[in-house]
Every structure is written in C-alpha cells, then in structure tokens.
Design a protein around this motif. Structure first.
Motif, PDB file in Angstrom:
ATOM      1  N   ASP A 117       0.844  -1.192   0.000  1.00 40.09           N
ATOM      2  CA  ASP A 117       0.000   0.000   0.000  1.00 40.09           C
ATOM      3  C   ASP A 117       0.886   1.251   0.000  1.00 40.09           C
ATOM      4  O   ASP A 117       0.549   2.253  -0.640  1.00 40.09           O
ATOM      5  CB  ASP A 117      -0.900  -0.029   1.239  1.00 40.09           C
ATOM      6  N   ASN A 378      -5.326   7.116   6.659  1.00 45.17           N
ATOM      7  CA  ASN A 378      -5.515   5.779   7.221  1.00 45.17           C
ATOM      8  C   ASN A 378      -4.708   5.571   8.492  1.00 45.17           C
ATOM      9  O   ASN A 378      -4.506   4.440   8.899  1.00 45.17           O
ATOM     10  CB  ASN A 378      -5.123   4.714   6.181  1.00 45.17           C
ATOM     11  N   SER A 379      -4.265   6.671   9.109  1.00 43.53           N
ATOM     12  CA  SER A 379      -3.375   6.499  10.252  1.00 43.53           C
ATOM     13  C   SER A 379      -3.511   7.695  11.182  1.00 43.53           C
ATOM     14  O   SER A 379      -2.795   8.682  11.051  1.00 43.53           O
ATOM     15  CB  SER A 379      -1.935   6.359   9.739  1.00 43.53           C
ATOM     16  N   LYS A 380      -4.453   7.575  12.094  1.00 42.14           N
ATOM     17  CA  LYS A 380      -4.723   8.702  13.002  1.00 42.14           C
ATOM     18  C   LYS A 380      -4.526   8.273  14.444  1.00 42.14           C
ATOM     19  O   LYS A 380      -4.633   7.087  14.768  1.00 42.14           O
ATOM     20  CB  LYS A 380      -6.147   9.207  12.782  1.00 42.14           C
ATOM     21  N   PRO A 382      -6.087   9.441  18.113  1.00 35.88           N
ATOM     22  CA  PRO A 382      -7.019  10.386  18.738  1.00 35.88           C
ATOM     23  C   PRO A 382      -6.271  11.417  19.591  1.00 35.88           C
ATOM     24  O   PRO A 382      -5.347  11.066  20.325  1.00 35.88           O
ATOM     25  CB  PRO A 382      -7.900   9.480  19.609  1.00 35.88           C
ATOM     26  N   GLU A 587       4.345  -7.794  11.192  1.00 34.56           N
ATOM     27  CA  GLU A 587       3.857  -8.629  10.090  1.00 34.56           C
ATOM     28  C   GLU A 587       4.721  -8.440   8.850  1.00 34.56           C
ATOM     29  O   GLU A 587       4.942  -9.388   8.094  1.00 34.56           O
ATOM     30  CB  GLU A 587       2.415  -8.256   9.758  1.00 34.56           C
TER      31      GLU A 587
ATOM     32  N   TYR B  97      -9.894   0.204  22.718  1.00 35.66           N
ATOM     33  CA  TYR B  97     -10.754   0.579  21.591  1.00 35.66           C
ATOM     34  C   TYR B  97     -10.053   0.363  20.249  1.00 35.66           C
ATOM     35  O   TYR B  97     -10.681  -0.004  19.267  1.00 35.66           O
ATOM     36  CB  TYR B  97     -11.307   2.002  21.735  1.00 35.66           C
ATOM     37  N   ASN B 103      -9.254  -5.709  15.369  1.00 37.10           N
ATOM     38  CA  ASN B 103      -9.621  -7.125  15.233  1.00 37.10           C
ATOM     39  C   ASN B 103     -10.907  -7.291  14.435  1.00 37.10           C
ATOM     40  O   ASN B 103     -11.007  -8.171  13.583  1.00 37.10           O
ATOM     41  CB  ASN B 103      -9.782  -7.762  16.617  1.00 37.10           C
ATOM     42  N   ARG B 106     -10.587  -6.528  10.692  1.00 36.08           N
ATOM     43  CA  ARG B 106      -9.849  -7.574   9.978  1.00 36.08           C
ATOM     44  C   ARG B 106     -10.772  -8.757   9.673  1.00 36.08           C
ATOM     45  O   ARG B 106     -10.577  -9.466   8.677  1.00 36.08           O
ATOM     46  CB  ARG B 106      -8.626  -8.019  10.773  1.00 36.08           C
ATOM     47  N   ASN B 203     -16.180   9.081   3.098  1.00 37.64           N
ATOM     48  CA  ASN B 203     -14.947   8.538   2.516  1.00 37.64           C
ATOM     49  C   ASN B 203     -14.867   7.018   2.667  1.00 37.64           C
ATOM     50  O   ASN B 203     -13.828   6.483   3.028  1.00 37.64           O
ATOM     51  CB  ASN B 203     -13.726   9.218   3.167  1.00 37.64           C
ATOM     52  N   ALA B 215      -5.909  -2.291   1.785  1.00 36.91           N
ATOM     53  CA  ALA B 215      -5.871  -1.031   2.537  1.00 36.91           C
ATOM     54  C   ALA B 215      -6.267  -1.255   3.992  1.00 36.91           C
ATOM     55  O   ALA B 215      -5.702  -0.649   4.912  1.00 36.91           O
ATOM     56  CB  ALA B 215      -6.792  -0.003   1.877  1.00 36.91           C
ATOM     57  N   LEU B 217      -5.938  -4.088   5.762  1.00 36.54           N
ATOM     58  CA  LEU B 217      -4.854  -4.761   6.491  1.00 36.54           C
ATOM     59  C   LEU B 217      -3.742  -3.768   6.802  1.00 36.54           C
ATOM     60  O   LEU B 217      -3.147  -3.800   7.875  1.00 36.54           O
ATOM     61  CB  LEU B 217      -4.308  -5.945   5.680  1.00 36.54           C
ATOM     62  N   HIS B 218      -3.464  -2.881   5.850  1.00 40.59           N
ATOM     63  CA  HIS B 218      -2.438  -1.875   6.112  1.00 40.59           C
ATOM     64  C   HIS B 218      -2.868  -0.956   7.263  1.00 40.59           C
ATOM     65  O   HIS B 218      -2.110  -0.719   8.198  1.00 40.59           O
ATOM     66  CB  HIS B 218      -2.187  -1.053   4.839  1.00 40.59           C
ATOM     67  N   GLN B 219      -4.088  -0.497   7.182  1.00 44.14           N
ATOM     68  CA  GLN B 219      -4.587   0.434   8.212  1.00 44.14           C
ATOM     69  C   GLN B 219      -4.510  -0.166   9.620  1.00 44.14           C
ATOM     70  O   GLN B 219      -4.372   0.558  10.607  1.00 44.14           O
ATOM     71  CB  GLN B 219      -6.037   0.819   7.864  1.00 44.14           C
ATOM     72  N   HIS B 221      -2.267  -2.577  10.514  1.00 43.88           N
ATOM     73  CA  HIS B 221      -0.918  -3.081  10.822  1.00 43.88           C
ATOM     74  C   HIS B 221      -0.399  -2.374  12.079  1.00 43.88           C
ATOM     75  O   HIS B 221      -0.877  -1.297  12.422  1.00 43.88           O
ATOM     76  CB  HIS B 221      -0.007  -2.774   9.622  1.00 43.88           C
ATOM     77  N   VAL B 224      -0.137   1.732  12.720  1.00 39.86           N
ATOM     78  CA  VAL B 224      -0.835   2.567  11.731  1.00 39.86           C
ATOM     79  C   VAL B 224      -2.016   3.195  12.465  1.00 39.86           C
ATOM     80  O   VAL B 224      -1.810   3.923  13.440  1.00 39.86           O
ATOM     81  CB  VAL B 224      -1.177   1.779  10.444  1.00 39.86           C
ATOM     82  N   ASP B 225      -3.238   2.889  12.112  1.00 38.37           N
ATOM     83  CA  ASP B 225      -4.352   3.671  12.665  1.00 38.37           C
ATOM     84  C   ASP B 225      -4.673   3.283  14.104  1.00 38.37           C
ATOM     85  O   ASP B 225      -4.771   2.104  14.436  1.00 38.37           O
ATOM     86  CB  ASP B 225      -5.590   3.482  11.789  1.00 38.37           C
ATOM     87  N   ALA B 226      -4.847   4.284  14.942  1.00 36.43           N
ATOM     88  CA  ALA B 226      -5.230   4.037  16.331  1.00 36.43           C
ATOM     89  C   ALA B 226      -6.615   4.583  16.636  1.00 36.43           C
ATOM     90  O   ALA B 226      -7.111   4.436  17.756  1.00 36.43           O
ATOM     91  CB  ALA B 226      -4.210   4.674  17.277  1.00 36.43           C
ATOM     92  N   ASP B 227      -7.246   5.204  15.645  1.00 34.40           N
ATOM     93  CA  ASP B 227      -8.532   5.880  15.854  1.00 34.40           C
ATOM     94  C   ASP B 227      -9.676   4.906  15.542  1.00 34.40           C
ATOM     95  O   ASP B 227      -9.859   4.513  14.392  1.00 34.40           O
ATOM     96  CB  ASP B 227      -8.575   7.093  14.921  1.00 34.40           C
ATOM     97  N   ASN B 230     -12.182   5.883  12.731  1.00 30.54           N
ATOM     98  CA  ASN B 230     -11.545   5.803  11.415  1.00 30.54           C
ATOM     99  C   ASN B 230     -11.363   4.345  10.983  1.00 30.54           C
ATOM    100  O   ASN B 230     -11.558   4.004   9.819  1.00 30.54           O
ATOM    101  CB  ASN B 230     -10.181   6.504  11.488  1.00 30.54           C
TER     102      ASN B 230
END
Lengths: 675, 675
Positions: A117, A378-380, A382, A587, B97, B103, B106, B203, B215, B217-219, B221, B224-227, B230
């Motif tokens: 990605d 794709n990466s926030k 809070p 991963e 959260y 999880n 995914r 979006n 996308a 799986l990437h988000q 990983h 990456v995203d903690a929100d 989102n």
C-alpha cells in the motif's frame, strides 16, 4: 527455567524451549546508553513507556505465543489444549498445524499489504507528477527512471521523462490490480529464470499484489484450507507479492527523490538540539517527510526569527532511513525507543505517517510540549494534530507542520531539556547503485565481480543482510549489535536496512572507525581496498555495514543477491548470502522473511514468531522450505549462537562451491562451541 | 451466572453480560431431531463432533472473546488487563478501543475476501466461457445477462450473448482490480443516490474490492491507525467491497446457471437414501457442484448397474443452497451438523469446495465408508481425495467424482445405515426476479408496490432478512427458528439466505402449510393473496419465509430493500427493513452485517462478535453507526428479545413514516415484556 508466559498447555510440546526473556520486570532492557538515560528519567517521572507495558504484559498467553489460538471465526477463541480428544482441535476440527499455518500466513498478508500500500501511494504520486497533476513532486532521478523502465521491459526511446514516468507508474499499478494469470511484472523483471521455474512449479507466482492478499485471506477463512503445506506455500505467494510491492516502493521512491549515494550523518538522541526547532519525522513513507526536509531548509529564517538557532530535522524508523539515505538527515532513534525521543523534552513536533508508530507517543507527548502530527487518512491517533496529506498540497502541509513546530518551540524555549549527549558518526546511503559504483572503481566492467571474487578467494565468508525491527521481547538493540560484531569477526560483508541498521548506527558501527576494531582480517582488507579505490568519494572510508535503507529497501539486498547469483552462474540458493532479523516483531518482517526463504536465503529470526505450536508447521518453515526452495528459517534467540548458525550456513554454501577458506573454517570451529 | 469463559480480566468492564451458554457440557445442543439422533449415535460410538469440541473449548478465553487480545505483531500477545497503568494498553500503546476495532475490521477483510474471491472465480468462468475457452460452461440465462449489462451501464445493442458476457465479466473483474479513484461499478449500479452521497461524505467508497482489503490490512498493521472511528469506517468500506463481490457472485452465477424460480424440494437428513449412491455437495461455489448435479442425471444408469436405485445428490451450506435454488436438489443439513450427515453412514462421497467445511469431516468419514473429495487448489484437507477443479474439465471431474461415489456405494451396499427419517417439504427458489414476478400477478406495472402497499396499509409490519451461519455457541437452529416464528406472528415478511434458511427448511417452516400455524393475520393474508394470484405457478402456495439463496445472495435482499426505498421515495435507512443473523460465526457474517449497517439496516446478531472489550467501539457499532448511516447493530443473544427488538425497529420506522398499525402496536407491547 521460567518462560514468563502463563500456560494452560496440557501436553502440546513446544518445539523450541529457550529462556527468552532475561528479566521481564526490569524495564531497562536496552543496550543503548541514550535510551537507558531516558528510561531512568521515565522511571523518575512516572511516565509509562513500551518497556513498562512489555513488563505488564508478562506472563504472555502461551496459546497465542505459539500460534495455537484461533480467532478466525467467532465460535471460539479455540485453543489447542490437549494432544488428543476433542480439546486437540478447534471447534471446526482444525488441527494445531492448520491453525498455526493460518495465523502465520495471515501475518504475511498483513505485511504484504503494508509494504505494498505504501508502494501504491508512491506509484500514484509518480503518476500524478508525470501527468502534471501535482507541482510538488517530479522526476528527480531520470537515469534511475530509465534503468527501471528498461528493466521492466518498457521501451524508453524517444520518450520524455514524464511520458516514461507515466508508463512506469501505470505498469507498477498494473502489478497491484492485474486480474489475468500473468505474473507480477516487477517480480519477474528482477529474479533469476531458475527461480521463475521453481515458483511456477510450486504454483506460488503472484499475478497481482492485491489479489494475492485477498486469496490468502480467503484460503485461511473458516472452512477453507486445512493443509499446512498448501497454506504456507500460499503464504509464500503473498510474500513474493510483498517483494513486488517493496521493489516498486524502492524504485519509484528513487525516481521521485533520487537514488541514495554515500552520505555522512549522525545517529542517536544526541542529534536533537535544545536551541533549535526539533522536528522528528517518523513512519515509513517518504512522500511527506522528504518534503518536510526540503521545505525546512527554506524556513530556517522563520525559525531564527522565533529565537531558534535553526531547524533540526531527525528521523525515526524507516521514514528516518529514507531521509538519511537521500538527504543525510540524522537519525534520532529506532522503533523501541521512539517514545524516549519525546522524553528529552526537546521535540517540538513529531510528524508521523504510517506503520510502527506507537499510539502512546501522544500520551508521552502530553507530559511535554511536544505536538504529535498525523498526516495520513488511514493512520490517526485520537487527540493528535492532523495535517491531511495530499500530493497537491504537500509543500503547504510541510510548511504548516514546520510552522507548528516553530510555534511550539516558542513555548518550549527556556524549559529544561534532557538530551543525552550520545551520538555516533554514520556513513550511510548505500543503494545498490552506489555499491556497484564503489566496486566499479576496481572492476569497471563487472563491478559485482569484486564481491564474488572476494568470496572466491576466501577474503569474505559471504554476505549477510541485517534487517528488521526492534521487539520489546529482546533487549533493545542487543541482538543486532552482537550479531553484527560476530559476523564482522567472521569476515562476512554486511548490508543492512530498517531498525537493524539504526541500531548499528546508534552504536557507532556505521562509523568507519569501527572497522578497525571489529572486522576480521578479510573483511577489513576488503572494505579498505574498496574505500581506497574510492577515496575521492569516500573521504571517511567505509563502515562495518553498508546501510541500504528502509524496510522496503530490502529489495536492494535481494537485487544484490541476484546479481551475485548471475555473476557466479548459479541460482540464488547456492549463493553464500544469508539474512537475519535479530529482533523482528511486525507482520512486515514475517512477510519479508518468507520472501527471502522463497528466494533461497537462510533467514535467521531472533524473536520467535507464533509458529512453535505445531511441529509440522515449524518443520515446513525450517526444513521442507529448504528442500523445496533452498531457503529456510533459523529461529534462534541467542545472538551469539545465531551468528554461528549464519556463519555455518555461509560456510556450507562456500564449501559446496568448492571454496576453501582457512579463516572461515577456523571461525566456524570457534563459534560452534556455542551451539 | 456462570459465563463459561475463563477470565483474567481484572477490571475491564464487559459491555453485555448475559448467560449465553445454557449447558456447555451437554453436547446435544440442537433442536433439529435428525441432528439429535445422530448426536446420540456419536456418543454411543465415541465419535467426536463439533458439539464435543465446543464443550472441550469451554471455558473460552475472555480476552479473545471480547476482542481485547492483540496478535497483530508478535511482541505479545497483548491483553488488556487493567483499567489504568501499563496493563491497560498493548506494548505499542494501543488502547482497548483500537485493538477491538482492528480485530473486528480484519474479520470484515476476511469475509470480503472469501465472498469476493468466490465472485472472481465465477467471473473468470464466465469470461472463459464467453471466449470459448471452456465448453463446460456457457450463458444459460441470456435475459439476466442483458439485465445485468444494462444495470451496470453496458450497451447491449447488437451484441451476441458471448460478446456481452465477455464485457460483463471484464467489467466485473475491473471491480476487483481497479487502481483509479472511481467507485466500484457494481456497488454504484445498485445503491440509491442518497447512499452514494453518504458514502462519499464519509470517505468509505471502495474503488476496488482487492484494494480495499489490502488497505484495511495496512490500516490495522502495527503502528498505523489508532482511531477506532476511522478504523471502523475503513471496515465499512471493506464491507461495501464485500457487497460488490457478493453482487457479482449472484449476478454471474445466475447468468451461468439460471436465475432461480420457485421450486419444491425437501430438507434434512431424511433426504439421504440408503439404496442410492449418495453424493453430498458442500461448500459455497456452484461452479463444480452444479456440474455434479447436471452430470449425475446422465449417470443414473451407471449407478443402477452397480446395484443402486439411482443417484441422490443433496447439499450442505451454500453450495447446497445454490443447487436447491436452481435445480431443486434437497438439503441434507446446515453448517453445525455437517459431520452428522456422515454419521448416517449413507454418504458415499462428500464433495467440498470452499468455506465453512469442517476439516473434521475427514476424521468422521474414516469411521464409515464415506470418501471426502476436495476440489479447489486453495482448499485441501490432508488425507482426502483431491479432484483438482479446472473449468475446462469440470464435466470430467464431476464424472470422476460420481464414479468414485458409485465405487464407494459398492463397498457400502449391505452395511447398515442410520438415516433419521426426518425431512420437511421445502418451497424455495425466490430470487428477486421470482418475487417480483409473483407480485406482478397483482400489480404488473409496479410489482414492488404490492409489498410497500401492504406495509402502508398495516398488513405487513415490514421486511426482515434472516441470514447467516450456525454457531456452536448457540443451540443449533434454535435462534433461527424462534426469531422466524416470532416475526411471523408480528406480520413481518421474511426473506432468508444461508444456513438460516436451511434451519427453517429443516424445521418445516419453508413448507407452505407452516403459514397457517405461525403467520400473524396480516402476513397470512399477504402470503395467501400473492399465492392465490400465482396459483398456476405456485401449486403448493408460499412458505413462511422466501428463501433467496446462499450467503452471496444477500445481495438479492439488498436489492429488494433498495427497490422498496425507490418505490417509497425515501432513502434506505427509512425503509421498514431489518436483518438478523441469529447464529452468526464467520468473518463473512461480520462483513455482511457491517455492509447492511452501512446500507441503513438495523442488523441483529445473536452470537456476540469480539467487540465487547471496548465500550467505545461497541458504541460505534450500535450507536454512532446509527447516527451516521441509519443502520446499526443489535447484539442480543435471547432470540425472543431479539425478535422484539427487530419488531420494534420496524415499528419505529413505520411510525416515522406515519403508518399506524394496530396489529404491530399490540405486538410490540406484548413482546416488550421480554426486554
């Protein structure tokens, strides 16, 4: 021997039983003096870091640790709790071997997705630049563009750079989305014909990156594949898709931002400057961070107007590697110690993109003046600042971020900082092109022959790639450094990437003076010979390991391996080339490792992925893989023993090639005492 | 109240605390008399089934069950063990959260992959048939082909069926691989304009199926995203990709094999015949199973030469639904009881393709004469027979499989079988086209108005889709049947798919005589009125629920919902349409459910996915989703209460539409006592 993981395991045998964690309750698990200083401060101030959270997670669940907990459907979780009877299988009847295999290949799918990605993002940026849709990016390295185009079979004649860039980026995007049975073009442009035949015979040729990930998730859905060999081979297909995505990332990043050349810089927290505006770039994607670096140079005066001595950019993780390689930006630190950079109190803005960013940096930042800036959709995190990245406004975003840093500096000015005065000189920037150029000073016709000749003559024992992450399970940086020192002694030429290269950088092993102290005679003479032939370019000499870049730049190491095979007239599994991820955790590491195995490389992993729960699946990774592909995994937590095993793997290959090396033979005997 | 899951949970509050498992040590957890008979036999003979394995998995791990165990990297597993301090987060700093959200999305990615890869397989088969590359498949339903082509914006004029089939299949494949920012064509061809705007605003428009999975799986990983918002919204995008893949599967299967029409058949283990060659088709993909059905008809004489009375094909899971819908093939059983079909001793061959196939069927088969035949490259069971499916040799494979069954019959002949003499009459085959044709007998201009008028007048309380799996956590089939009976009483028109429809089929609720017993007055009058208008076609009348097909045929239910919205002049979230997966268990169910929520449907799930570990993430699924999309999840394990909540959700929507229905109001009051 305590294992520091709780276990309801009744009789499931563990394949490897080693004491992995020396002292889980001691949060000072690092050999990096700067990190240790910050951990003292964290303890003093009661600030929680990953080191504390690692201790709090002990004991870990043995089912999950060994890969025998299945959560693929939600009838469970199912844990393999017995050797026979109904508890020996999941509710659906999946055996330990199926569950372990499914879990591990899904990690490959996750890794392939992350790398790829990232590659897709770069491909779109190049396409839009070529189409004139963004003024913030353009082709910087036209020669690389032409080389890549030719390599992937695109005719370059009579085409403008933008025309060519468009064709190349569209070809790259095709590798993501293709729905026919043709193989991924990038993969097939860079591997040997023998490998192609092998992959075709084993039915593991990816036809597209995205499709191979989807196929893998399907294959591992409840009630689909139960055959561990079929599943693991499916995983290898995904890993080859990962290789494809990595290669695209590297190639197109070089085209957009330039192919790295040797550069001198510094590493460790001492690179932060109390009197400067400190911007730390962290993550993996160079699209925004390179722009931040470029823009910062133009904004020095704004910083000075705010009372700062200037702007200091430094990097963490692979974004850090990207800007080190191309712009000589110093490294602040690597993955495990990312929070500790904030603990200095000197970071004004930490700007993050994707991958390996601890969400906790925001909590640590709250204790200081530091602002966390997220940049990707794709990466926030809070509570952080978000500058939505957009290729058309990259410069604008970068300026905004630096202005935020300057504003933060104003409020920080005068506050005490604790910057550990620890840093090392670093010589980095060794793209494959750069390495070949160095070799060309000795043999301009066939540069790679300089390396293979050195192996042939016994001067070098072979080549090792040191790569991968930090894993809080291991003592931070210890295994990277130990293995590097051991292999150096054994005359192994090392190339490195990722957090591994950063560990060595911080420890001074990328300072050319380290060669004198650590290199065996053969390695020393090789490095000095190459440096001598290039003394006009390499005023500082060559370091103990050649830093090739970020995680995706493992593709550069793959290419080096392939070039060696071609020069030696053999297929890749015969080349004395090994890889080691001493502290792997992500991963991506699983995916990269599996790709290396498929490409014939003995691959050491120093922190054990969840594969011990099935002897069969463990055996596929360590033995069946070797029989079929020539590459295999070496799981070994003791870094000295791991180094010995890697040296032995090289020795075996040189022996098979008929090369007799006294030095290596001596070395092997010495190390084998540790087995 | 025991929870039957072990818990090291110190203080993490559980969002829903209900007694879910009545008696986990009693393996006879079914309301299906045929299954109960076979469970007795299993106990007597000491044969292990999923019911035993479910009991052996108790207590389950509470961390995994609630979604607060993270294994995305391999530093852990990390379990959220405390409310504050270092144990309240994963090693990387991920909060509950974040972990729960990662999880669960995914799982959506896994589900979307399974459905879509199935759709892709069908698309390739159609393409190859259209190109003349296979003689074993061809366009069977030219009218459907034209309708689909027109719907997705392909000009049909002057084109042969094969030309059109090629264009349609290529357009479908484009939805898998597109790398531009254009939305998935299938999705945008079938949803309302209001939904398109909503999805664009949020979006969450997928541009391609495969890309959206990668996308996701990437988000999710590491780093990456903690929100969680989102992340969950990213999951909805993947679920809309799933919807796209399901729709392609349905449309192209109809083109290849015909659009279902009402058909009369039977269901439950009593459909097996001791004196016939019994071939059970099991899995999800009709490509091979439909060929098996077709070929079997030609091979009756071979079976008879071997001393059999003929060949009896029956089905399990969605492959069973596919051949029931199109060829009237009887249903043997559904997911949870698949092993029990083999326990009859009468199955000669169970031929499986992909998804929801318990690997344990092979172990049970070992106790009998039964042969397990796997057919797909990506779905093997060690020790089974494998007939590699290939579109060019489908007929040949099917013949081979039937010959193997005949050979097996020869060895089985004379051995005692235990076929429970339990079966029910089934009227199935209600594709959307078939339903509209029935309505057209009353209103030929605007068939769907027959349904919306019935809601308007208060005759019907609304429409409910019953769908999804069996989950061994629930008493087999109980929730499906209970909810169906309750909603029937409440005058809700039910459509159904998957294992849910099979539960009802086995229980006799798809036998038109059940209407008299269970339907409320309004539903009864509606069904009888429609049946009366179609008495030439529907000699047996209409059943209590209209069986729309397999899991991917949930797309048919989506279309019904959209048609209702268009007829009523409102967007989908206002339509009195609900969905329920009373015994969901698979990743596909999570993905389908999330897609329904995004499409504005109150969606009940009767077995709790791993989402309770975070109040925030739970709240996103149940409340924030409702605020943003109008659809939301109802997690409720008690089927009576669930039915009441579904009825209340319909009542709320009809009330908002200004429809006053005495029957529904009365019913709601009655059911509310259960809340």
């Amino acid at each position: 021997m305590p294992r520091f993981r709780d276990s309801n395991l009744k009789s499931q045998p563990s394949v490897v039983r080693k004491e992995r964690i020396k002292d889980p309750k001691n949060p000072k698990r690092s050999v990096d003096p700067a990190a240790l200083a910050m951990l003292d401060k964290a303890k003093e101030q009661g600030i929680i870091t990953a080191f504390d959270r690692f201790a709090a997670q002990q004991p870990r669940c043995a089912f999950g640790y060994e890969g025998i907990c299945c959560r693929i459907c939600f009838q469970g979780p199912c844990r393999i709790k017995a050797e026979e009877g109904p508890g020996s299988k999941g509710i659906c009847g999946a055996s330990a071997y199926t569950i372990v295999a499914r879990n591990i290949v899904r990690m490959m799918a996750g890794g392939a997705s992350a790398h790829s990605d990232h590659g897709r993002h770069i491909a779109h940026a190049l396409l839009h630049a070529a189409e004139g849709k963004t003024a913030d990016y353009g082709v910087k390295d036209g020669d690389k563009l032409k080389r890549v185009a030719e390599k992937v079979g695109i005719n370059t004649e009579g085409k403008s750079l933008n025309e060519l860039a468009k064709e190349v980026s569209l070809a790259a995007l095709e590798d993501f989305g293709r729905q026919t049975d043709d193989p991924c073009r990038w993969l097939y442009s860079y591997i040997t014909n023998d490998r192609k035949r092998k992959f075709e015979d084993c039915n593991i040729v990816p036809t597209s990156i995205d499709r191979s990930v989807v196929a893998m998730l399907h294959q591992t859905h409840i009630g689909v594949d139960a055959d561990p060999v079929n599943i693991i081979f499916g995983g290898l297909k995904t890993s080859l898709a990962d290789y494809t995505g990595m290669h695209i990332s590297t190639d197109l990043s070089d085209i957009l931002f330039g192919t790295p050349k040797p550069t001198v810089s510094e590493a460790n927290l001492g690179v932060l400057k109390e009197d400067k505006v400190n911007v730390v770039v962290h993550g993996h994607n160079p699209l925004l961070s390179q722009t931040v670096v470029d823009v910062a140079r133009e904004m020095e005066s704004e910083a000075k107007s705010a009372g700062a001595a200037g702007i200091q950019i430094s990097g963490i993780c692979c974004t850090g590697n990207e800007v080190l390689m191309r712009s000589g930006v110093p490294l602040a630190t690597n993955f495990a110690s990312q929070e500790l950079a904030i603990m200095t109190g000197a970071v004004d803005v930490m700007v993050v993109d994707v991958q390996c960013i601890m969400p906790s940096i925001r909590n640590v930042a709250e204790c200081f003046k530091t602002k966390i800036v997220t940049t990707m959709d794709n990466s926030k995190i809070p509570g952080s600042h978000h500058f939505a990245f957009d290729e058309n406004h990259a410069v604008e975003s970068a300026k905004g971020i630096i202005r935020l840093a300057i504003e933060t500096f104003k409020t920080r000015k005068g506050c005490a900082c604790d910057i550990p005065q620890v840093k090392s000189k670093v010589v980095a920037g060794f793209s494959l092109e750069a390495i070949l150029e160095l070799f060309a000073a000795i043999n301009s016709e066939r540069p790679i022959k300089v390396l293979t000749d050195a192996i042939d003559s016994g001067e070098l024992a072979g080549v090792a790639l040191l790569c991968g992450c930090n894993n809080l399970e291991a003592v931070h940086d210890h295994a990277h450094i130990t293995i590097a020192k051991e292999l150096a002694k054994a005359n192994v030429l090392m190339v490195g990437t990722g957090c591994s290269a950063q560990a060595l950088a911080k420890a001074g092993l990328l300072d050319p003076v380290s060669v004198e102290e650590y290199a065996g005679d053969g390695l020393k003479s090789f490095l000095q010979r190459v440096a001598e032939a290039n003394k006009d370019k390499l005023t500082d000499g060559l370091p103990l390991m050649l830093h090739m870049g970020s995680c995706v730049d493992n593709s550069r190491a793959h290419d080096l391996h392939t070039l060696m095979a071609e020069e030696m007239g053999i297929d890749v599994p015969k080349v004395p080339f090994v890889a080691s991820a001493p502290e792997a955790m992500s991963e991506k590491a699983v995916s990269i490792g599996a790709g290396f195995v498929a490409l014939g490389v003995p691959t050491h992993v120093g922190t054990i992925p969840p594969i011990e729960g099935s002897k069969l699946t463990y055996g596929i990774a360590t033995q069946i893989a070797s029989d079929v592909y020539g590459g295999y995994f070496i799981f070994e937590t003791n870094p000295e023993v791991a180094a010995a095993k890697l040296a032995a793997a090289l020795e075996y290959r040189t022996w098979k090639l008929g090369i007799h090396r006294n030095a290596a033979a001596k070395y092997e005997t010495k190390l084998c005492e540790n087995f």
